[in-house]
Design an enzyme around this catalytic site. Sequence first.
Site, PDB file in Angstrom:
ATOM      1  N   SER A  20      -3.062  -7.811   2.845  1.00 38.52           N
ATOM      2  CA  SER A  20      -3.431  -7.600   4.243  1.00 38.52           C
ATOM      3  C   SER A  20      -3.945  -8.895   4.868  1.00 38.52           C
ATOM      4  O   SER A  20      -3.633  -9.198   6.025  1.00 38.52           O
ATOM      5  CB  SER A  20      -4.504  -6.509   4.348  1.00 38.52           C
ATOM      6  OG  SER A  20      -3.990  -5.263   3.957  1.00 38.52           O
ATOM      7  N   LYS A  45     -18.413  -5.788   8.059  1.00 38.59           N
ATOM      8  CA  LYS A  45     -17.131  -6.480   7.929  1.00 38.59           C
ATOM      9  C   LYS A  45     -16.477  -6.610   9.298  1.00 38.59           C
ATOM     10  O   LYS A  45     -16.481  -5.689  10.094  1.00 38.59           O
ATOM     11  CB  LYS A  45     -16.208  -5.740   6.968  1.00 38.59           C
ATOM     12  CG  LYS A  45     -16.714  -5.781   5.551  1.00 38.59           C
ATOM     13  CD  LYS A  45     -15.577  -5.802   4.596  1.00 38.59           C
ATOM     14  CE  LYS A  45     -16.133  -5.993   3.199  1.00 38.59           C
ATOM     15  NZ  LYS A  45     -15.100  -6.094   2.218  1.00 38.59           N
ATOM     16  N   HIS A  79       0.836  -1.204   0.000  1.00 38.23           N
ATOM     17  CA  HIS A  79       0.000   0.000   0.000  1.00 38.23           C
ATOM     18  C   HIS A  79       0.869   1.251   0.000  1.00 38.23           C
ATOM     19  O   HIS A  79       0.589   2.220  -0.717  1.00 38.23           O
ATOM     20  CB  HIS A  79      -0.912   0.032   1.229  1.00 38.23           C
ATOM     21  CG  HIS A  79      -1.951  -1.035   1.251  1.00 38.23           C
ATOM     22  ND1 HIS A  79      -2.118  -1.881   2.319  1.00 38.23           N
ATOM     23  CD2 HIS A  79      -2.884  -1.397   0.335  1.00 38.23           C
ATOM     24  CE1 HIS A  79      -3.115  -2.715   2.062  1.00 38.23           C
ATOM     25  NE2 HIS A  79      -3.594  -2.437   0.860  1.00 38.23           N
ATOM     26  N   ARG A 103      -1.790  -6.684  -8.056  1.00 38.89           N
ATOM     27  CA  ARG A 103      -0.727  -7.658  -7.769  1.00 38.89           C
ATOM     28  C   ARG A 103      -0.675  -8.772  -8.804  1.00 38.89           C
ATOM     29  O   ARG A 103       0.385  -9.273  -9.126  1.00 38.89           O
ATOM     30  CB  ARG A 103      -0.932  -8.276  -6.388  1.00 38.89           C
ATOM     31  CG  ARG A 103      -0.771  -7.288  -5.259  1.00 38.89           C
ATOM     32  CD  ARG A 103      -1.232  -7.877  -3.973  1.00 38.89           C
ATOM     33  NE  ARG A 103      -2.662  -8.157  -4.124  1.00 38.89           N
ATOM     34  CZ  ARG A 103      -3.420  -8.764  -3.252  1.00 38.89           C
ATOM     35  NH1 ARG A 103      -2.899  -9.204  -2.137  1.00 38.89           N
ATOM     36  NH2 ARG A 103      -4.701  -8.962  -3.463  1.00 38.89           N
TER      37      ARG A 103
END
Length: 157
Positions: A127, A41, A17, A90
Amino acid sequence: MAKAVFPGSFDPPTIGHLDVITRAAGAFEELIVAAGVNQSKNRLFSDDERVEMLTELAEPFPNVRIATFSGLVVDFCTAQGASVLVKGLRTAADYDYELQMAHLNRRMTGVDTVFLPSAPEHGFISSSWVKEISKLGGDVSTFVTPSVHTRLLAKYE
């Protein structure tokens, strides 16, 4: 140059990040790093903790500010006067998913998306994996900044 938004959960923010923030800060007049707030979440770090960590990451960049948002990110962009979303990629799977979102977002509001491929040395960092490895006692110190690492260790003590 345009104003851009780099959205994410940032739970926790990683050096991947930070790489995107660094590169996007150099490409846009203003970059808003926007942490998503979604009560449904189950996050490891609270909204305030994520904002604190992101604020530390963004400190060297005078044109970067940290915010939170809920709801549609394109609505947040419109409210902030941002015409561009920044997405770090990614893998090809990220690209396939994000390209569809980019088309949808542009169709809905006219907000464009800029993709920044991850630096090769960060392409495997996520993450979710950082949390999982840390939870199981693994060393993630090379995947996050020292202050984020300290916070992770405290969470799993």
